[in-house]
Design an enzyme around this catalytic site. Structure first.
Site, PDB file in Angstrom:
ATOM      1  N   GLY A 125       0.790  -1.235   0.000  1.00  0.00           N
ATOM      2  CA  GLY A 125       0.000   0.000   0.000  1.00  0.00           C
ATOM      3  C   GLY A 125       0.820   1.280   0.000  1.00  0.00           C
ATOM      4  O   GLY A 125       0.333   2.324   0.448  1.00  0.00           O
ATOM      5  N   LEU A 164     -10.118  -8.549 -12.719  1.00  0.00           N
ATOM      6  CA  LEU A 164     -11.524  -8.204 -12.497  1.00  0.00           C
ATOM      7  C   LEU A 164     -12.385  -8.749 -13.636  1.00  0.00           C
ATOM      8  O   LEU A 164     -11.946  -8.800 -14.791  1.00  0.00           O
ATOM      9  CB  LEU A 164     -11.665  -6.685 -12.414  1.00  0.00           C
ATOM     10  CG  LEU A 164     -10.929  -6.067 -11.214  1.00  0.00           C
ATOM     11  CD1 LEU A 164     -10.708  -4.575 -11.419  1.00  0.00           C
ATOM     12  CD2 LEU A 164     -11.692  -6.335  -9.926  1.00  0.00           C
ATOM     13  N   HIS A 179       0.601   0.593 -13.229  1.00  0.00           N
ATOM     14  CA  HIS A 179       1.316  -0.624 -13.613  1.00  0.00           C
ATOM     15  C   HIS A 179       2.805  -0.307 -13.740  1.00  0.00           C
ATOM     16  O   HIS A 179       3.174   0.730 -14.307  1.00  0.00           O
ATOM     17  CB  HIS A 179       0.766  -1.147 -14.949  1.00  0.00           C
ATOM     18  CG  HIS A 179       1.429  -2.409 -15.396  1.00  0.00           C
ATOM     19  ND1 HIS A 179       1.139  -3.635 -14.827  1.00  0.00           N
ATOM     20  CD2 HIS A 179       2.389  -2.634 -16.322  1.00  0.00           C
ATOM     21  CE1 HIS A 179       1.900  -4.565 -15.401  1.00  0.00           C
ATOM     22  NE2 HIS A 179       2.664  -3.979 -16.314  1.00  0.00           N
ATOM     23  N   THR A 224      -9.742  -1.277 -18.564  1.00  0.00           N
ATOM     24  CA  THR A 224     -10.704  -1.884 -19.494  1.00  0.00           C
ATOM     25  C   THR A 224     -10.632  -3.398 -19.315  1.00  0.00           C
ATOM     26  O   THR A 224      -9.774  -3.909 -18.585  1.00  0.00           O
ATOM     27  CB  THR A 224     -10.370  -1.516 -20.954  1.00  0.00           C
ATOM     28  OG1 THR A 224      -9.009  -1.899 -21.197  1.00  0.00           O
ATOM     29  CG2 THR A 224     -10.532  -0.039 -21.224  1.00  0.00           C
TER      30      THR A 224
HETATM   31  C1  GAR Z   1       3.085  -1.175  -7.564  1.00  0.00           C
HETATM   32  O1  GAR Z   1       4.412  -1.184  -8.041  1.00  0.00           O
HETATM   33  C2  GAR Z   1       2.122  -1.277  -8.720  1.00  0.00           C
HETATM   34  O2  GAR Z   1       2.612  -0.679  -9.888  1.00  0.00           O
HETATM   35  C3  GAR Z   1       2.012  -2.759  -8.889  1.00  0.00           C
HETATM   36  O3  GAR Z   1       1.998  -3.264  -7.582  1.00  0.00           O
HETATM   37  C4  GAR Z   1       2.796  -2.430  -6.761  1.00  0.00           C
HETATM   38  C5  GAR Z   1       2.014  -2.155  -5.498  1.00  0.00           C
HETATM   39  O4  GAR Z   1       2.806  -1.488  -4.560  1.00  0.00           O
HETATM   40  N1  GAR Z   1       0.825  -3.096  -9.597  1.00  0.00           N
HETATM   41  C6  GAR Z   1       0.761  -4.070 -10.498  1.00  0.00           C
HETATM   42  O5  GAR Z   1       1.701  -4.783 -10.770  1.00  0.00           O
HETATM   43  C7  GAR Z   1      -0.592  -4.233 -11.160  1.00  0.00           C
HETATM   44  N2  GAR Z   1      -0.468  -4.941 -12.386  1.00  0.00           N
HETATM   45  P1  GAR Z   1       2.135  -0.848  -3.269  1.00  0.00           P
HETATM   46  O6  GAR Z   1       1.253  -1.925  -2.626  1.00  0.00           O
HETATM   47  O7  GAR Z   1       3.304  -0.511  -2.384  1.00  0.00           O
HETATM   48  O8  GAR Z   1       1.339   0.344  -3.691  1.00  0.00           O
END
Ligand code: GAR
Length: 212
Positions: free
Chosen positions: A11, A92, A108, A140
């Protein structure tokens, strides 16, 4: 604008959004955080900021659709206008995505359309790319493929490894995600008929913030 943040893990992006709100850099309000994992550290961050949390664990629902329906009901209850996926690691259903089309964004860790899916930092290193980064995009039905809004771009250094790239990309994420959320809240970015607009003009390719 009422915002819900969906999380699965640490998070840090949620924290960046909370910090932006506290610093009054966000004209929206995070009204709730949903996690599909009960032990996600993101939940503690939300509680610390006095934001309502809900754990909706995918594993207790028989199908993806029923799990998504439970989230949908919670979002309606909170009267959410913008759904922010912040490290939410579930695919989703099409029905859910359609219900929130134009009102749901994701971040991403790659320069989309490059490296959809997982292990993006390793794949960048394997290919020997000069540039890497992160992308905020509308969600999407097709994974990591919706209209891209803003990218954080960095140069891959010779000594970079998966850990350093992950750290550098995260730092960029924490800048660009609150920025896009604010642009949506103040209508600098809008969505109409599957198309993103920036200051009233169609956004044909994402804006970029470069940090070399
Ligand atoms: C982030 O780096 C985000 O870009 C990635 O998960 C991490 C979450 O970090 N998301 C994905 O890979 C989605 N495809 P966080 O929990 O510290 O915000």
């Amino acid at each position: 604008m009422k915002i819900a943040v969906l999380v699965s893990g640490n998070g840090s992006n949620l924290q960046a959004l909370i910090d932006a709100q506290l610093a009054q850099h966000c004209s929206g309000t995070i009204v709730g955080v949903i996690s599909n994992k009960a032990d996600a550290f993101a939940l503690q961050r939300a509680k610390q900021a006095n934001i309502e949390t809900q754990v909706i664990e995918h594993k207790v629902y028989p199908t993806r659709e029923v799990f998504d329906d439970a989230m949908h009901q919670q979002l309606l209850e909170w009267e959410v206008e913008l759904v922010v996926l912040a490290g939410f690691m579930r695919i989703l259903s099409e029905k859910f995505v359609r219900a929130w089309e134009g009102k749901m964004i994701n971040i991403h860790p790659s320069l989309l359309p490059l490296y959809k899916g997982m292990h993006t930092h390793q794949r960048v290193l394997n290919t020997g790319d000069v540039f890497h980064g992160c992308t905020v995009h509308y969600v999407t039905a097709e994974l990591d493929a919706g209209p891209a809004l803003l990218q954080g771009v960095l140069q891959v250094h010779q000594h970079d490894n998966v850990e350093t790239l992950a750290k550098r990309v995260h730092e960029l994420e924490h800048v660009i995600y609150p920025q896009v959320v604010e642009w949506i809240c103040n209508q600098t970015i809008q969505h109409q008929a599957g198309q993103a607009f920036y200051k009233g003009q169609p956004l044909l390719k994402p804006l970029q913030l470069c940090q070399m």
